[in-house]
Every structure is written in C-alpha cells, then in structure tokens.
Enzyme design. Sequence first.
Site, short mmCIF file in Angstrom:
data_model
loop_
_atom_site.label_atom_id
_atom_site.label_comp_id
_atom_site.label_asym_id
_atom_site.label_seq_id
_atom_site.Cartn_x
_atom_site.Cartn_y
_atom_site.Cartn_z
NE ARG A 234 -4.13 -1.72 0.08
CZ ARG A 234 -4.16 -2.80 -0.69
NH1 ARG A 234 -3.12 -3.07 -1.48
NH2 ARG A 234 -5.19 -3.61 -0.67
CD GLU A 263 -3.12 2.98 -5.39
OE1 GLU A 263 -1.99 2.52 -5.23
OE2 GLU A 263 -4.16 2.28 -5.31
CG HIS A 284 -2.90 -0.77 -7.26
ND1 HIS A 284 -3.27 -0.13 -6.10
CD2 HIS A 284 -3.04 -2.10 -6.98
CE1 HIS A 284 -3.61 -1.01 -5.17
NE2 HIS A 284 -3.47 -2.21 -5.70
#
Length: 310
Positions: A234, A263, A284
Amino acid sequence: MKGVFLDRKTFPETISTKPIASLLSDYREYDVTTAQQTIERIGEADLVITNKVVIDKPVIEACSSLKLICVTATGLNNIDLVACKAAAIEVRNVENYGASTVAQHTMALMLMLATNAHHYRDDVSRGKWTNSDIFCLNHYPIMELSGKTLGIVGVGGIANKVIEAARGLGMKVLLSERKGAQHVRPGRVAFSDMLATSDVVSLHCPLTESTSGLISKKELQLMKSHALLINCGRGGLVDELDLVQALVSKEIGGAGFDVASVEPIEANNPLMIASLPNLIITPHSAWASTEAMNRIIAMVAEHIAVFQTS
C-alpha cells in the site's frame, strides 16, 4: 436476487462476469460510480459488488434491501463494517486470489532495478547499441542478487511466494519483526536490523494506523546505499517525499512501487514530479493477471451461491 456491480471497469471486458450474472434474476453493471451516484444505483438491490466504491453508513441506511456486499479485493477499508453488522448485512471479500501474481510483479520490479534492464532497453531503442564501439553496452551497473539479502516486511501468501522466488535466485531472506516491537520472535530480526542488513527490502503488510508511514526518513537512512525498496503493498506505508529525497541523495540505490498514497496517482505526487532514473512506478497492476481476475469473479460467484443457499 437483484445485484449491481458498481465499478465493473476495474476489470477489462475480456474478463467475463457471466458466473455472477447467471445467479441473479436482475443484474446491472456500471463502469464507474461516483459517491453521488452510489445510493441511486444500488436502489433496491439485494447485492452490491464493489472494488473501490465506498459503502458507508449513509449508503447502508438508505439502501434497506441490501443483504450482501461482495468486495472484489482483499481490503475492506471502503466498507463500513460496523454499520453493516448493525444492519445485518453480510460482507465478503476475496483472499489469496493473486499471491503468485503479486509476487511475480514484486520480483519483476526487483529484477529490473537490479539489472537496469529498463534503461538498457531504452538505450537499444535509441540506437546506442547499434553505434557502440564494443560488442555490448555495460554503462549501467548490474547487481547480482544471488548471495544478497532480502528483508521481508509482512506475512502471508504473497510474502511466502516472494521468499520462494528469492531463494530460487540464491538470496538470503530475513523476516522482519514488527516495527517498535519490544521482543523479537524466533525466526525474525528486529525491524531496524533488517533495514540495515538487507540489500533489498520488500513490503507486504496491510496499511493500518501502526503501519502508516512505516518507512520514512529515519528508516531510509538505516538502509544500505545500494539497497532497493519494493512496495507492492500500500502506498501509505512509505513517506513518498522522504523516499524521493533519499533517491536523489543516493541514500538508497533504487525503488520500485506499484502503489501510491492516493490512487490514481496525482500529478503533484512527489514520485511523479521527481522523474528519477532509479525509481520505477507501475499503476497498481500487480494484482491484475488474467488468471487472478478470473479467480476473483469465480470467488464472488461462490460467495453469492453460498449466501443464496444459507
């Protein structure tokens, strides 16, 4: 059951949701859903499927027909679990769907940084190999990972797969104790010792109050000057501005990140502004192999089927 998928676009069209649709009498999909659209789109549905759309207390109170929430991810931070419990709404996530996939991405970032393969690829495309006066290009340093030490922060399926792959390359592995722990458990090393000893540090822990800012200026200063930092966990685990400063000053050798504190990553994020040669950022995407995404859909369908028969 009536069901709605609020952010179908988190999966490409090539990933079929037929296993879910076949279980429902009424099923709707929306590519993306804003906070203002959530209540209206859930409506009288019994089931809501979400990846990142927030289902908070106001949504739960407004959607009285809701009985089941399926999250197409492992993290449940976008769901108000207390409100769900009070409203007798079941919440199901997906776990261990992508350990091999994320571990593969972790190793890819590690290997690119260690070999500078991305820079050599760019130089070939720019014609530098064609115009070389020797048979090769070797102006970027290459780190041999065999014999080097990998520090692992976190436990679980992904961490185990990374350990397996690293040992296959001949790396030594250190399992880190929790930061600030008073006692070091057998088989682990103190967090600060792990940072000081490792040639590569890879983060595989959840983002919680205790792990937020896990790596900042102080921790980066403990690391070796050639050390690599990999984060497929994360974004909030690492202070991004401190990381950029450490990379600029060459306090550490490089970093590979698949995550950001916000994000999608913002244009003013320090990681974006810096444009550093020893930093690799991917969007990601570590979780998103075709196999892993198909497993997620199958697991959600299984959760629905179990709920229907319970």
